[in-house]
Enzyme design. Structure first.
Site, mmCIF file in Angstrom:
data_model
loop_
_atom_site.group_PDB
_atom_site.id
_atom_site.type_symbol
_atom_site.label_atom_id
_atom_site.label_comp_id
_atom_site.label_asym_id
_atom_site.label_seq_id
_atom_site.Cartn_x
_atom_site.Cartn_y
_atom_site.Cartn_z
ATOM 1 N N ASP A 173 0.838 -1.205 0.000
ATOM 2 C CA ASP A 173 0.000 0.000 0.000
ATOM 3 C C ASP A 173 0.869 1.248 0.000
ATOM 4 O O ASP A 173 0.570 2.240 -0.660
ATOM 5 C CB ASP A 173 -0.893 0.020 1.235
ATOM 6 C CG ASP A 173 -1.996 -1.005 1.147
ATOM 7 O OD1 ASP A 173 -2.761 -1.132 2.103
ATOM 8 O OD2 ASP A 173 -2.061 -1.691 0.106
ATOM 9 N N ALA A 174 1.961 1.191 0.765
ATOM 10 C CA ALA A 174 2.835 2.367 0.882
ATOM 11 C C ALA A 174 3.458 2.702 -0.474
ATOM 12 O O ALA A 174 3.492 3.869 -0.880
ATOM 13 C CB ALA A 174 3.918 2.104 1.909
ATOM 14 N N TYR B 231 2.263 1.916 -3.344
ATOM 15 C CA TYR B 231 1.173 2.382 -4.195
ATOM 16 C C TYR B 231 0.897 3.861 -3.918
ATOM 17 O O TYR B 231 0.778 4.670 -4.833
ATOM 18 C CB TYR B 231 -0.071 1.530 -3.916
ATOM 19 C CG TYR B 231 -1.279 1.978 -4.680
ATOM 20 C CD1 TYR B 231 -1.526 1.504 -5.967
ATOM 21 C CD2 TYR B 231 -2.168 2.897 -4.135
ATOM 22 C CE1 TYR B 231 -2.627 1.936 -6.679
ATOM 23 C CE2 TYR B 231 -3.264 3.344 -4.845
ATOM 24 C CZ TYR B 231 -3.490 2.857 -6.109
ATOM 25 O OH TYR B 231 -4.586 3.301 -6.819
ATOM 26 N N LEU C 100 -22.127 27.701 13.815
ATOM 27 C CA LEU C 100 -22.954 28.906 13.930
ATOM 28 C C LEU C 100 -23.657 28.974 15.270
ATOM 29 O O LEU C 100 -24.112 27.946 15.780
ATOM 30 C CB LEU C 100 -24.035 28.893 12.838
ATOM 31 C CG LEU C 100 -23.586 29.118 11.405
ATOM 32 C CD1 LEU C 100 -24.734 28.808 10.450
ATOM 33 C CD2 LEU C 100 -23.146 30.560 11.210
ATOM 34 N N GLU D 49 -30.261 33.245 4.167
ATOM 35 C CA GLU D 49 -30.364 32.110 3.237
ATOM 36 C C GLU D 49 -30.708 30.849 4.015
ATOM 37 O O GLU D 49 -30.459 30.782 5.224
ATOM 38 C CB GLU D 49 -29.053 31.926 2.460
ATOM 39 C CG GLU D 49 -27.850 31.708 3.347
ATOM 40 C CD GLU D 49 -26.521 31.843 2.616
ATOM 41 O OE1 GLU D 49 -26.483 32.427 1.533
ATOM 42 O OE2 GLU D 49 -25.531 31.348 3.173
ATOM 43 N N LYS E 225 -30.674 27.345 5.848
ATOM 44 C CA LYS E 225 -29.625 26.533 6.470
ATOM 45 C C LYS E 225 -29.855 25.114 5.972
ATOM 46 O O LYS E 225 -30.868 24.483 6.296
ATOM 47 C CB LYS E 225 -29.737 26.613 7.993
ATOM 48 C CG LYS E 225 -28.643 25.860 8.703
ATOM 49 C CD LYS E 225 -28.631 26.218 10.174
ATOM 50 C CE LYS E 225 -27.474 25.595 10.910
ATOM 51 N NZ LYS E 225 -27.413 24.153 10.864
ATOM 52 N N LYS F 195 -26.205 36.518 7.542
ATOM 53 C CA LYS F 195 -24.792 36.891 7.497
ATOM 54 C C LYS F 195 -24.662 38.377 7.195
ATOM 55 O O LYS F 195 -25.373 38.888 6.315
ATOM 56 C CB LYS F 195 -24.080 36.115 6.384
ATOM 57 C CG LYS F 195 -24.172 34.620 6.552
ATOM 58 C CD LYS F 195 -23.581 33.866 5.375
ATOM 59 C CE LYS F 195 -23.734 32.373 5.636
ATOM 60 N NZ LYS F 195 -23.292 31.547 4.525
ATOM 61 N N CYS G 291 -17.645 -1.463 37.129
ATOM 62 C CA CYS G 291 -18.900 -1.394 36.370
ATOM 63 C C CYS G 291 -18.561 -1.425 34.877
ATOM 64 O O CYS G 291 -17.936 -0.507 34.360
ATOM 65 C CB CYS G 291 -19.655 -0.107 36.705
ATOM 66 S SG CYS G 291 -21.127 0.103 35.693
HETATM 67 S S1 IVH Z 1 -22.216 29.541 7.094
HETATM 68 C C1 IVH Z 1 -18.732 30.709 9.387
HETATM 69 N N1 IVH Z 1 -24.331 29.045 5.658
HETATM 70 O O1 IVH Z 1 -24.535 24.928 9.438
HETATM 71 C C2 IVH Z 1 -20.026 30.362 8.816
HETATM 72 N N2 IVH Z 1 -23.583 27.370 7.160
HETATM 73 O O2 IVH Z 1 -24.562 25.018 12.318
HETATM 74 C C3 IVH Z 1 -20.344 28.944 8.936
HETATM 75 N N3 IVH Z 1 -24.892 25.323 7.117
HETATM 76 O O3 IVH Z 1 -21.187 24.028 9.891
HETATM 77 C C4 IVH Z 1 -21.190 28.403 7.943
HETATM 78 N N4 IVH Z 1 -26.319 25.952 5.589
HETATM 79 O O4 IVH Z 1 -22.467 23.040 7.885
HETATM 80 C C5 IVH Z 1 -23.490 28.585 6.586
HETATM 81 N N5 IVH Z 1 -26.183 28.714 4.319
HETATM 82 C C6 IVH Z 1 -25.340 28.265 5.231
HETATM 83 C C7 IVH Z 1 -25.466 26.974 5.785
HETATM 84 C C8 IVH Z 1 -24.567 26.569 6.761
HETATM 85 C C9 IVH Z 1 -25.953 24.963 6.396
HETATM 86 C C10 IVH Z 1 -24.254 24.467 8.156
HETATM 87 C C11 IVH Z 1 -22.755 24.382 8.086
HETATM 88 C C12 IVH Z 1 -22.279 24.777 9.458
HETATM 89 C C13 IVH Z 1 -23.486 24.535 10.272
HETATM 90 C C14 IVH Z 1 -23.478 25.330 11.534
#
Ligand code: IVH
Length: 698
Positions: free
Chosen positions: A47-48, A50, A97, A130, A132, A306, A448
C-alpha cells in the site's frame, strides 16, 4: 528502464518532456495496480509503494498542471480505498454557527454587531439571509483554478481528505470557470442529498435488506465518506456553496458579490438567498422560507443570517467556534405523538443512570424517531411518564427527541407509576443520588462494565485518540475476554496478541487485514496533542474547549500533573492559578483536581504517558507579537471599540486584563486615559498609543 531513471529525479528537476513521459507511465502503472487490487484481489506492491506512486502523480500534476492527462488517475472515479481517510488541516478553521430561536435573538445579534463595530443606529447593517441546509459542510481547495483537495469539516481544524469522493459531485466544478479566480481559495458549502434521492436509496436498501438511513444528512454523510468513490458516485449528492476559508486574493466587499462570483465560477448557490435591509426584512424572509420549506426537494433546518459587508465580517471575527457576523435562526421543534414501549436505563462513563424511552417508531420532521431522552428520575416523576403511555414528543434539529407531555386521556387504568432503579442495571452496585445532583450515579466505577466500556469508547472516539477500528462491538469483546480493562491496555494489545493461543486474526469477525490495520491505527494514535490527551481522559466537565484551555496554560503533561497535584487543597498559588484561567470555574477546577487525586486515575495517566508521545502544545499564532502577552486597555480608542480591540488581542493569543499588575506586558492608551498610565510607568510597563497598537495588530 526509462521509467526507473525518471522516477529517481525529483519533480522539480524534471523538464516538460520528462514530466509528460512520466505522467503517462504513472497513469498506466496505477491503472494496472488498481486492476490487480480491485479485480484480481492480488496486489503485487505494498500500500505504501502504491501511495508513493499516487503522491508523485499529484505532485507532477501540481507542478505541470497543463500536462494533466484526461484519464489522469487523480480524477478517475475508482481511486484506491484508503484505510480510513487521510487527515487534512484546513488552512482556515471551519466554524459553526450560533443559534437564534426568535426574532428577538436576531435583533440582539444585530445590536451586538453594532456595539462591537461602534455603528450608530442610523447606519444600516445589511444582512443576507439564506436557508440553512441540513447536510454536511465541506471545504474545497482550488489552486490556480483546479480542484486539489476536498475535505470534510472534521473537528473544524482537521478534516478528512475526501477529494476523490468530492470529485464525483456534479455541482462541484473540477476547474473554476470565469474570472477573478484567486491563486488559492478554499470554498465552503454544504453537501446534501435530495429528499427524492434519499427515498430512492432507502427503498433499494430495504429491498436488499440493508439498514435504512434515518435522514438525508446521515445518508449524505454515509455517501461522502465511502471508502470507494465509485460508491459515492452511485449515490447522487448535491452541493450549495455559501462560504470561503483562506484565499490569496481579497474577497469582494459584499457577500452578495461573492455569491455572484461563486455562480460565475460554476457553483450552485441557494436561490432563496436574499438581502435584508432591516430586522423586519429578516422576519419576512424567515416566514417565506418556512412556507417554502415543504416544497423543497432538500431538507433545511433554519435560516442563516450573514453580515453582507465582508470587511465587517473580517473585523467581527469569531468568538470561539462561532463567527460574530453570522447566526442561524432555527426552525421550531416539530411535534408528534407516539407510545412509550419501554423505559430503559443507560449507564454513562461517569456512572450516571440515564433513563431512555423506547418509542413506537414515528416519523417527525424528516426522521424516524425510536427513542427519547428522559433526562433523569425527577423529570419522569414530574411528567409522570409510564411504560405504555401515549406521549407528545418533539424534535428540534440535532437534539435527541424529548417527551413534552403525556396524553393522559389515553392512559390505561392498569398502568403503574415508573419506579426508578436504585441499583445499577450493569453491575448491580448501588446507584445513589446526592441531594445536590439531579442524576443517580452508580458507585461501581472501575468494576462497572458500562463505565469502563463507556470510558474506553470515549478514549478512542473522534475528538479524542480517534482509533478507527475499535468500535463499540470490538471494545465490548476485548473487555469480555479480559484484554481491555483500561485505556493503556489498548497499546498492549499487539504484544499480547503475539503470545496469544488464538491470535486476533483467527477470531470471529477479524481477518489478517483488519487485525493488522487495527494495530497500525493504534500505533499511529500514539502521537497525540496534549489537548486531545486531556479530553480523552473523560474527566467530568472537561470537554474539548476546557481541554484546550488547560493545554494552553500548562503546555506539557508533566507541568499539568504537577499543578493538579499541588492544587489538591483547593487553595494556594496553584489552585488560584487554575481557577483563574478564563473559562474555568470552581466546579471544573475541582473536577480535574479530584480526578488527578484519585490514585487509579493518576497511575493510569502515568501508564498512558509511557505508551504515548504527548506532543506539547503547538501555539497556533506563534508569529503573533502578542502571543502569550498580557494587555490592559485604558481610555477610548478611535478606530475600534473596546470589545473589538479585546477580541482582536485574544484572537492573536494575548490575554486581556482589566487592571495593571507586574504581569502586564502592554498598556494600550486611548483618549482620556486615566491613572493606569502612572501605575504602568511605575512598574516599567511598555505603554503604547493607538497608532502603535494598530501597527502591532495589522
Ligand atoms: S455559514 C462561518 N451558511 O450549518 C459560517 N452554514 O450550524 C459557517 N450550514 O457548519 C457556515 N447551511 O455546515 C453557513 N447557508 C449556510 C449553511 C450553513 C448549512 C451548516 C454548516 C455549518 C453549520 C453550523
Amino acid at each position: 528502464m526509462i521509467e526507473k531513471n525518471i522516477r529517481k529525479i525529483p519533480v522539480n528537476f524534471l523538464d516538460t518532456t520528462q514530466a509528460e513521459q512520466e505522467l503517462t507511465l504513472l497513469a498506466k502503472e496505477i491503472e494496472l495496480h488498481d486492476k490487480l487490487y480491485y479485480n484480481e484481489n492480488s496486489p503485487i506492491i505494498s500500500d505504501a509503494d502504491y501511495d508513493m506512486l499516487r503522491i508523485r502523480n499529484s505532485k507532477l500534476e501540481e507542478k505541470f498542471s497543463n500536462l494533466k492527462l484526461d484519464n489522469s488517475p487523480s480524477s478517475k472515479i475508482g481511486a484506491p480505498p484508503s484505510k480510513g481517510f487521510e487527515r487534512i488541516s484546513h488552512a482556515q478553521p471551519m466554524l459553526s454557527l450560533a443559534n437564534a430561536f426568535s426574532l428577538q435573538d436576531v435583533n440582539n445579534f444585530i445590536s451586538r454587531i453594532r456595539r462591537f463595530l461602534g455603528i450608530y443606529e442610523d447606519i444600516p447593517v445589511p444582512i443576507i439571509g439564506e436557508p440553512k441546509i441540513d447536510g454536511l459542510s465541506a471545504s474545497i481547495t482550488y489552486k490556480n483554478g483546479d480542484l486539489v483537495v476536498g475535505a470534510t469539516r472534521g473537528d473544524g481544524n482537521i478534516g478528512e481528505n475526501v477529494t476523490q469522493n468530492i470529485m464525483t459531485i456534479s455541482d462541484i466544478p473540477k476547474r473554476l470557470l470565469g474570472s477573478n479566480i484567486p491563486q488559492m481559495v478554499e470554498i465552503r458549502g454544504e453537501v446534501f442529498m435530495k429528499i427524492s434521492e434519499f427515498h430512492k436509496l432507502n427503498q433499494n436498501r430495504e429491498t436488499d435488506g440493508s439498514k435504512v438511513f434515518v435522514n438525508t444528512r446521515n445518508a449524505a454523510s454515509g455517501a461522502l465518506r465511502q471508502i470507494d468513490p465509485e460508491m459515492t458516485a452511485k449515490r447522487q449528492l448535491n452541493f450549495f456553496a455559501y462560504g470561503y476559508g483562506k484565499t490569496t486574493s481579497p474577497l469582494p466587499t459584499y457577500y452578495n458579490e461573492f455569491l455572484d462570483n461563486l455562480k460565475d465560477w460554476g457553483f450552485q448557490t441557494n436561490p432563496l438567498s436574499k438581502r435584508c435591509e432591516n430586522i423586519q426584512d429578516t422576519k419576512k424572509l424567515y416566514d417565506k422560507i418556512c412556507e417554502t420549506r415543504n416544497t423543497l426537494d432538500y431538507d433545511i433546518d433554519g435560516v442563516v443570517y450573514k453580515v453582507n459587508n465582508v470587511r465587517w465580517q473580517e473585523r467581527l471575527g469569531a468568538a470561539g467556534r462561532e463567527p460574530r457576523w453570522a447566526i442561524a435562526w432555527k426552525f421550531p421543534a416539530i411535534q408528534a405523538t407516539t407510545i412509550v414501549k419501554k423505559i430503559i436505563i443507560q449507564v454513562g462513563r461517569t456512572g450516571t443512570l440515564t433513563p431512555v424511552a423506547i418509542l413506537k417508531p414515528v416519523h417527525v420532521g424528516g426522521a424516524t424517531v425510536t427513542r427519547a431522552n428522559l433526562h433523569n428520575e425527577d423529570e419522569i416523576l414530574r411528567k409522570d411518564i409510564r411504560e405504555g403511555d401515549t406521549v407528545l414528543i418533539q424534535r428540534a434539529g440535532d437534539v435527541i427527541p424529548q417527551i413534552v407531555s403525556v396524553v393522559k386521556e389515553h392512559r390505561s387504568n392498569t398502568s403503574n407509576k415508573y419506579s426508578f432503579p436504585t441499583t445499577c442495571p450493569e453491575c448491580g452496585n448501588a446507584a445513589i443520588k446526592l441531594e445536590t445532583e439531579a442524576a443517580r450515579r452508580c458507585i461501581g466505577d472501575l468494576v462497572c462494565p458500562a463505565q469502563v466500556i463507556e470510558h474506553l469508547k470515549h478514549f478512542v472516539s473522534r475528538g479524542a485518540l480517534d482509533i478507527d477500528g475499535l468500535g463499540d462491538k470490538q471494545i465490548r469483546a476485548f473487555w469480555e475476554n479480559g484484554r481491555l480493562k483500561k485505556p493503556s491496555d489498548i497499546f498492549k494489545l499487539e504484544k499480547l496478541d503475539k503470545d496469544a493461543k488464538i491470535p486476533l486474526f483467527q477470531q470471529n469477525g477479524w481477518g489478517q487485514k483488519s487485525a493488522s490495520n487495527l494495530f497500525e491505527t493504534i500505533n499511529q494514535s500514539r502521537n497525540v496533542t496534549l489537548e486531545k490527551f486531556i479530553f480523552s481522559l473523560g474527566i467530568r466537565h472537561i470537554g474539548q474547549a476546557t481541554a484546550r484551555l488547560l493545554s494552553r496554560k500548562y503546555q506539557t503533561l508533566q507541568t499539568l500533573t504537577q499543578a493538579m497535584v499541588l492544587s489538591r487543597p483547593y487553595k494556594g498559588e496553584y489552585w488560584d492559578e487554575l481557577e483563574n484561567i478564563d473559562g474555568i470555574g470552581p466546579i471544573v477546577a475541582r473536577s480535574i483536581v479530584d480526578f488527578f487525586a484519585q490514585s487509579d486515575n493518576y497511575n493510569e495517566i502515568q501508564s498512558l504517558a509511557l505508551e504515548l508521545n504527548i506532543e506539547p502544545l503547538v501555539v497556533i499564532n506563534n508569529e503573533s507579537p502578542l502571543s502569550g502577552k498580557t494587555i490592559v486597555f485604558t481610555g477610548v480608542l478611535k478606530q475600534m471599540t473596546r470589545v473589538e480591540a479585546k477580541a482582536r488581542a485574544e484572537s492573536l493569543d494575548a490575554r486581556v486584563s482589566g487592571s495593571i499588575s507586574k504581569k502586564t506586558d502592554y498598556l494600550i492608551t486611548g483618549n482620556n486615559a486615566g491613572s493606569k498610565i502612572q501605575k504602568a510607568r511605575s512598574l516599567g510597563i511598555t505603554i503604547l498609543d493607538e497608532n502603535e497598537w494598530m501597527n502591532l495588530i495589522l
